[in-house]
Structures are given as C-alpha cells and as structure tokens.
Write a protein that holds these residues in place. Structure first.
Motif, PDB file in Angstrom:
ATOM      1  N   THR A 102     -34.328  -2.329 -19.949  1.00 22.87           N
ATOM      2  CA  THR A 102     -35.135  -1.408 -19.153  1.00 22.87           C
ATOM      3  C   THR A 102     -35.081  -1.797 -17.674  1.00 22.87           C
ATOM      4  N   GLY A 103     -34.898  -0.779 -16.820  1.00 20.90           N
ATOM      5  CA  GLY A 103     -34.859  -1.004 -15.377  1.00 20.90           C
ATOM      6  C   GLY A 103     -33.468  -1.163 -14.799  1.00 20.90           C
ATOM      7  N   ALA A 104     -32.457  -1.282 -15.648  1.00 16.21           N
ATOM      8  CA  ALA A 104     -31.092  -1.466 -15.148  1.00 16.21           C
ATOM      9  C   ALA A 104     -30.564  -0.173 -14.554  1.00 16.21           C
ATOM     10  N   ASN A 105     -29.820  -0.302 -13.461  1.00 18.50           N
ATOM     11  CA  ASN A 105     -29.137   0.839 -12.858  1.00 18.50           C
ATOM     12  C   ASN A 105     -27.716   0.886 -13.392  1.00 18.50           C
ATOM     13  N   ILE A 106     -27.316   2.024 -13.890  1.00 23.03           N
ATOM     14  CA  ILE A 106     -26.005   2.142 -14.522  1.00 23.03           C
ATOM     15  C   ILE A 106     -25.251   3.316 -13.922  1.00 23.03           C
ATOM     16  N   VAL A 107     -23.954   3.312 -14.162  1.00 20.31           N
ATOM     17  CA  VAL A 107     -23.096   4.420 -13.739  1.00 20.31           C
ATOM     18  C   VAL A 107     -22.618   5.150 -14.981  1.00 20.31           C
ATOM     19  N   ALA A 108     -22.024   6.306 -14.776  1.00 22.54           N
ATOM     20  CA  ALA A 108     -21.499   7.067 -15.901  1.00 22.54           C
ATOM     21  C   ALA A 108     -20.408   6.266 -16.605  1.00 22.54           C
ATOM     22  N   SER A 109     -20.330   6.408 -17.909  1.00 24.72           N
ATOM     23  CA  SER A 109     -19.341   5.752 -18.772  1.00 24.72           C
ATOM     24  C   SER A 109     -19.618   4.265 -18.991  1.00 24.72           C
ATOM     25  N   THR A 110     -20.810   3.780 -18.640  1.00 20.31           N
ATOM     26  CA  THR A 110     -21.177   2.392 -18.938  1.00 20.31           C
ATOM     27  C   THR A 110     -21.376   2.216 -20.444  1.00 20.31           C
ATOM     28  N   ASP A 111     -20.804   1.133 -21.004  1.00 19.63           N
ATOM     29  CA  ASP A 111     -21.028   0.840 -22.422  1.00 19.63           C
ATOM     30  C   ASP A 111     -22.479   0.416 -22.630  1.00 19.63           C
ATOM     31  N   LEU A 112     -23.186   1.101 -23.523  1.00 17.64           N
ATOM     32  CA  LEU A 112     -24.596   0.817 -23.777  1.00 17.64           C
ATOM     33  C   LEU A 112     -24.810   0.104 -25.115  1.00 17.64           C
ATOM     34  N   PHE A 113     -24.248   0.664 -26.176  1.00 18.54           N
ATOM     35  CA  PHE A 113     -24.432   0.116 -27.519  1.00 18.54           C
ATOM     36  C   PHE A 113     -23.127   0.241 -28.297  1.00 18.54           C
ATOM     37  N   THR A 114     -23.062  -0.533 -29.392  1.00 14.74           N
ATOM     38  CA  THR A 114     -22.025  -0.325 -30.411  1.00 14.74           C
ATOM     39  C   THR A 114     -22.725  -0.129 -31.739  1.00 14.74           C
ATOM     40  N   VAL A 115     -22.410   0.982 -32.395  1.00 13.51           N
ATOM     41  CA  VAL A 115     -22.980   1.290 -33.703  1.00 13.51           C
ATOM     42  C   VAL A 115     -21.867   1.109 -34.734  1.00 13.51           C
ATOM     43  N   THR A 116     -22.103   0.223 -35.705  1.00  9.67           N
ATOM     44  CA  THR A 116     -21.060  -0.133 -36.666  1.00  9.67           C
ATOM     45  C   THR A 116     -21.550   0.105 -38.085  1.00  9.67           C
ATOM     46  N   ASP A 117     -20.663   0.689 -38.887  1.00 10.53           N
ATOM     47  CA  ASP A 117     -20.937   0.836 -40.307  1.00 10.53           C
ATOM     48  C   ASP A 117     -20.529  -0.458 -41.003  1.00 10.53           C
ATOM     49  N   LEU A 118     -21.496  -1.172 -41.570  1.00 11.14           N
ATOM     50  CA  LEU A 118     -21.236  -2.470 -42.192  1.00 11.14           C
ATOM     51  C   LEU A 118     -21.001  -2.376 -43.696  1.00 11.14           C
ATOM     52  N   SER A 119     -20.909  -1.170 -44.219  1.00  8.59           N
ATOM     53  CA  SER A 119     -20.752  -1.032 -45.669  1.00  8.59           C
ATOM     54  C   SER A 119     -19.366  -1.466 -46.136  1.00  8.59           C
ATOM     55  N   ALA A 120     -18.415  -1.591 -45.199  1.00  7.73           N
ATOM     56  CA  ALA A 120     -17.072  -2.074 -45.530  1.00  7.73           C
ATOM     57  C   ALA A 120     -16.539  -2.865 -44.347  1.00  7.73           C
ATOM     58  N   VAL A 121     -15.808  -3.941 -44.637  1.00  4.41           N
ATOM     59  CA  VAL A 121     -15.252  -4.775 -43.575  1.00  4.41           C
ATOM     60  C   VAL A 121     -13.776  -5.029 -43.866  1.00  4.41           C
ATOM     61  N   TRP A 122     -13.092  -5.555 -42.863  1.00  5.04           N
ATOM     62  CA  TRP A 122     -11.698  -5.972 -43.025  1.00  5.04           C
ATOM     63  C   TRP A 122     -11.624  -7.486 -43.065  1.00  5.04           C
ATOM     64  N   VAL A 123     -10.719  -8.000 -43.875  1.00  3.26           N
ATOM     65  CA  VAL A 123     -10.333  -9.408 -43.815  1.00  3.26           C
ATOM     66  C   VAL A 123      -8.872  -9.434 -43.368  1.00  3.26           C
ATOM     67  N   VAL A 124      -8.623 -10.040 -42.211  1.00  2.00           N
ATOM     68  CA  VAL A 124      -7.282 -10.058 -41.618  1.00  2.00           C
ATOM     69  C   VAL A 124      -6.737 -11.482 -41.674  1.00  2.00           C
ATOM     70  N   ALA A 125      -5.519 -11.628 -42.174  1.00  2.00           N
ATOM     71  CA  ALA A 125      -4.886 -12.946 -42.309  1.00  2.00           C
ATOM     72  C   ALA A 125      -3.457 -12.872 -41.782  1.00  2.00           C
ATOM     73  N   ASN A 126      -2.932 -14.023 -41.360  1.00  2.00           N
ATOM     74  CA  ASN A 126      -1.560 -14.117 -40.859  1.00  2.00           C
ATOM     75  C   ASN A 126      -0.668 -14.710 -41.938  1.00  2.00           C
ATOM     76  N   VAL A 127       0.340 -13.968 -42.342  1.00  2.00           N
ATOM     77  CA  VAL A 127       1.264 -14.404 -43.385  1.00  2.00           C
ATOM     78  C   VAL A 127       2.569 -14.859 -42.743  1.00  2.00           C
ATOM     79  N   TYR A 128       3.053 -16.028 -43.149  1.00  2.00           N
ATOM     80  CA  TYR A 128       4.305 -16.542 -42.612  1.00  2.00           C
ATOM     81  C   TYR A 128       5.480 -15.654 -43.029  1.00  2.00           C
ATOM     82  N   GLU A 129       6.482 -15.670 -42.173  1.00  2.00           N
ATOM     83  CA  GLU A 129       7.656 -14.820 -42.355  1.00  2.00           C
ATOM     84  C   GLU A 129       8.299 -15.019 -43.721  1.00  2.00           C
TER      85      GLU A 129
END
Length: 510
Positions: free
Chosen positions: A234-261
């Motif tokens: 509250t009280g912050a001065n912002i400009v247009a297109s400022t990132d305010l929030f991120t809303v994420t659906d947590l019902s599914a996630v990714w697990v990312v791993a690095n596999v050797y060649e």
C-alpha cells in the motif's frame, strides 16, 4: 706447557666434541623425519620444466614405507551392468502454463492490497486497488466521444430524410456517414480502454455526465490458484505494466531432471518414472516422461526431461530436490568403484590413480560420479577400467594436499560418450606468450580425446580457450589445467583458438 694453555686445549676439545654430538643428533633426526614424512610434489612444474604428468594433474609421491603407514591399497574399477533404470537428481518447478503474472493496467498509487503470499484465490477475486487519474480521464473521454457520436447519428438520420425529399445532396449524406463511422470507432476504442482498466460492461453503461468519475482501478485474479509472488504494498507508486502478483495453480507440478547424453537413448516419451523426495519420507509419486529437450547443453552434455505430477495436497514445493528413477529400456555397462575411493574437494569429486611407469606416484583425477548403489558408485568420466585406483587410504592423500594448500582440482562436468574400456588420449597443451605449445598434435580416430590446456603466463591474451566444433568455450586461469573432453569420432581436424582468435592450433585425428 703452561696450565693456561692446557685449560684452553681442554675447552677446545670439549667444544668440538659437543658440536660433533649436535651434528650427529641433527643427522639422525633428519633421517627419522625423512622416513616419517611423505615426499610430495606438485605437477606441472614451473614453466620451462617438463611436466611428469601429461595431463597436468596434481601428483603426490610416497615412499613405500609412507604408503604402508597410510594403508594405501589399489584396485582396478569393475565393469558392471547398470540396472534397467536411470536415477538422476531433479528439481520441482511450477507448470508455467498454469502460472499467470498479474500486471498493472495503469499508472497510479496503490490504495490497498487484499491478499498475502500463499493465499488461495478464485477467478475475479479482488487483489488490489490503484488510484489512477488515467481512469477518470478515460471515462470523461468516453462520455465526450459518446455525445459526439449521438450528435453525428442524429445528423445522419436527418440527412437521410432530406435526401429522400431531394433537399440534400448525396455528397452531404456520404460525408455524414463517414463522420458517423469515425465517431463510432472512437467510442468503441474508449470503451475497450475502460474495460482494460477494470470496468465491467454494466459500469460502463451506467456512466453519465452527472456521475462522479471513478478513479479507482480494481485488480482482480484472472484464474483460480495461489498467490506465489506479491510485488507491491500500500502506498507504492507504480507505472503501467508493473508486475503485481503471480497466481499459480498448484494442483500439478513439474519435476525437471538433466539426463546424460549416454542415457538418452534409453528414455522415451511416456517412459514410467518414480519420484521420491528426502524431505517427504516414505512418499513416492508415479508419473511419465512428458518431454525430452531436443537440444543438449554444450557444457554438461545433458538434456532436460520433464515429468508432470499431481500435487493436490501441495506436498511438493517449488525448488524442492527430488530423486528421479526412470525405467530405462535396457541395461548399460558402467565403470564402478568403491565409494571409499572418492574424495570431495570443494564441489569436485576426485580419485587417486597410480602411475604405472613410476611406482609410488599417485595422480589426482577429477571425476563425475553417477548413481550410487550401496558401497559402489558409477563413474561417468575421469577414469577407465584399466586404471589402478586407490580404493583404501585415499583420505591420507587428500589430507596431504590440504595440508600443503595445493590448488583446487580441475573442474570436470562433461561425461564421456566412449564405451567402457576404451582408452582416453590425453593431449597436454601449454599456453605461453608465444602461443600454444604444441600448436599441432596428432591422435587416433575412434578413441575419446581429452585436451588439457594450462596457461603458463600472464603475458598472453589467451585467457579463454574455444573449440568451435564441439561448441565449448572455457576460461583459462594461471597454472590451472582445464580439461575438455572430445567424444570418439572419425578422422578429422579439431581446430582450437584463444578467446580473441589470435592464437590458433589443431588436433589431427587420423
């Protein structure tokens, strides 16, 4: 002889005898300590002196007595079959397709924020309000344009009647129609801007010249989810297109791993995978590989694979480490050594290998360790099955290098693609102020190559090494060997150059 001379002679004799005893004691102590302390040397030697280790590794030399006291025991790695699965570390990430960044649609001052981090929200829930003079100005413009449109509409209707009576020309009618279209377009443009600023259709329809212009922009949630980032107060001065929030659906996630060649051929889209997390004991998640990155990372020779998992109870947190076991289509050969042979220096795993040409010399090799199975570990690169590895007593060698403050080991992150048992051709290349020494080398085709570059002087522009054909570029630090692994391949010429492309060299593969 006078008494005085006799006394002096005796004193001199005693002094010489004392010096002899001191010398004998010092000699005995030297011999004792020499047998007690290992003889340690570091390779490569100073510039201009031939290095005893072709790869420029650190070498520790022990006498037979010192090796016995340290409990040194060596053995060759075993070649075993890796189980029909690939076990690799992974990390939990959000599904970006189910993640929405909420941005400000107008400049202004934040009047209120109604949600906190971790709060679940529904679509259209109020997140924040922003005082924006732009909204009031846009509403006034909309009412003005709407009035002009209504006046233009009345003129068009009146002219259409006059044309039928012959009291107005066709040209006047066409001019009125063009003006009517222009005003209609202006009204729709202003209406769209009001919608973008958060006004509903009913609120826009209720606007009139007598109503007070609302200057409060209401930021609402675009979807169901959880607030995972909040960037305003509250009280912050912002400009247009400022990132305010991120809303994420947590019902599914990714697990990312690095596999050797070398393991990519054993994994397909749809391959079953089991995921476990150390912080969630006894819990297992089952999923399938849904994506394999078509491009390998040049520095690690790995490709990302992705497994999507349900997460209704939110047990999996973003950034959490997980163990990913992917059911591979077939088994594979691997080089295996006892875990007791491996020492960790900083972030680098190393082992000590005997020099077959000079007994008592132990060469430090940087390795990449793969999955472990009980007391054994798989080695992906750094040694072959013909090396004699210190399997017991390696800690004594590591303790000596720490005591002497020796430089850190060569960082190795590139796994080999050569079959188990194949020799590795190591080519040591010094970087001097004149260029690469040697500038040209020759090796056999069909055998993996390890190029080891060592910068010997500060008086050179070659602070980086570039091997374009394998897309590898690494920094060269003073007197620190940098190893670059080249997979086995056909006859060709490997070009390499300094980072500024002033010094060049090549390896001819025949």
């Amino acid at each position: 002889m006078t008494p005085t001379k006799t006394t002096a002679s005796r004193i001199m004799a005693y002094a010489l005898a004392g010096l002899g005893l001191v010398s004998a004691g010092a000699g005995a102590m030297y011999l004792y300590l020499r047998d007690r302390q290992p003889d340690v040397r570091v390779q490569p030697q100073p510039a201009g002196t031939p290095a005893a280790s072709a790869s420029g590794d650190i070498v520790i030399t022990l006498t037979p007595e010192a090796a016995t006291r340290a409990g040194i025991r060596t053995a060759r790695p075993t070649v075993g079959q890796v189980a029909g699965r690939v076990t690799i570390p992974g990390i939990v990430e959000p599904n970006p397709y189910n993640q929405v960044v909420v941005r400000s649609v107008a400049a202004g001052q934040v009047r209120s924020v109604t949600v906190e981090l971790g709060v679940a929200v529904k679509r259209a829930d109020l997140l924040a309000t922003i005082h924006s003079p732009e909204l009031a100005e846009t509403a006034r413009e909309f009412l003005s344009m709407q009035s002009e449109f209504e006046a233009a509409h009345q003129r068009l209707t009146r002219l259409e009647g006059l044309v039928k009576l012959g009291a107005a020309s066709q040209q006047e009618l066409e001019t009125a129609r063009a003006e009517h279209t222009r005003h209609s377009t202006d009204v729709e443009s202003a209406r769209s801007k009001l919608t973008l600023l958060g006004l509903t259709t009913n609120q826009i329809a209720s606007l009139s010249a007598t109503t007070s212009m609302d200057s409060i922009v209401r930021i609402t949630s675009p979807r169901d989810g959880v607030i995972t980032t909040r960037s305003i107060n509250t009280g912050a001065n912002i400009v247009a297109s400022t990132d305010l929030f991120t809303v994420t659906d947590l019902s599914a996630v990714w697990v990312v791993a690095n596999v050797y060649e070398r393991d990519l051929g054993r994994i397909k889209i749809g391959t079953a995978a089991t995921i476990t997390a150390a912080v969630v004991n006894g819990r297992r998640w089952s999923g399938r590989v849904s994506y394999i990155d078509p491009q390998l990372a040049a520095d690690t020779r790995t490709a990302k694979v992705r497994i999507e998992l349900p997460n209704a109870d939110r047990a999996l947190k973003f950034g959490m480490y997980a163990d990913v076991a992917i059911a591979a289509s077939e088994t594979a050969k691997a080089v295996l050594i006892p875990r007791s042979a491996i020492q960790t220096i900083g972030a680098q795993s190393v082992v000590y290998v005997t020099d077959p040409q000079r007994p008592g010399r132990y060469v430090e090799r940087s390795i990449v360790v793969g999955p472990s199975s009980g007391p054994t570990a798989e080695v992906l690169t750094g040694i072959v099955d013909t090396d004699e590895v210190v399997v017991e007593g390696s800690f004594a060698l590591r303790a000596e290098r720490d005591r002497l403050g020796l430089p850190p080991p060569v960082s190795v992150v590139t796994p080999p693609v050569a079959p188990v048992g194949a020799a590795v051709q190591r080519v040591a290349i010094d970087v001097t102020k004149e260029g690469f020494v040697p500038a040209t080398a020759e090796v056999k085709a069909g055998v993996p190559i390890e190029l080891v570059f060592t910068r010997r002087t500060e008086e050179t522009c070659a602070k980086e090494i570039d091997v374009p054909s394998i897309k590898v570029r690494k920094a060269l630090f003073l007197n620190q060997p940098v190893a670059i692994a080249v997979p086995a391949g056909p006859a060709r010429t490997l070009e390499f150059a300094c980072g500024m492309n002033m010094f060049k060299g090549s390896v001819v593969v025949r």
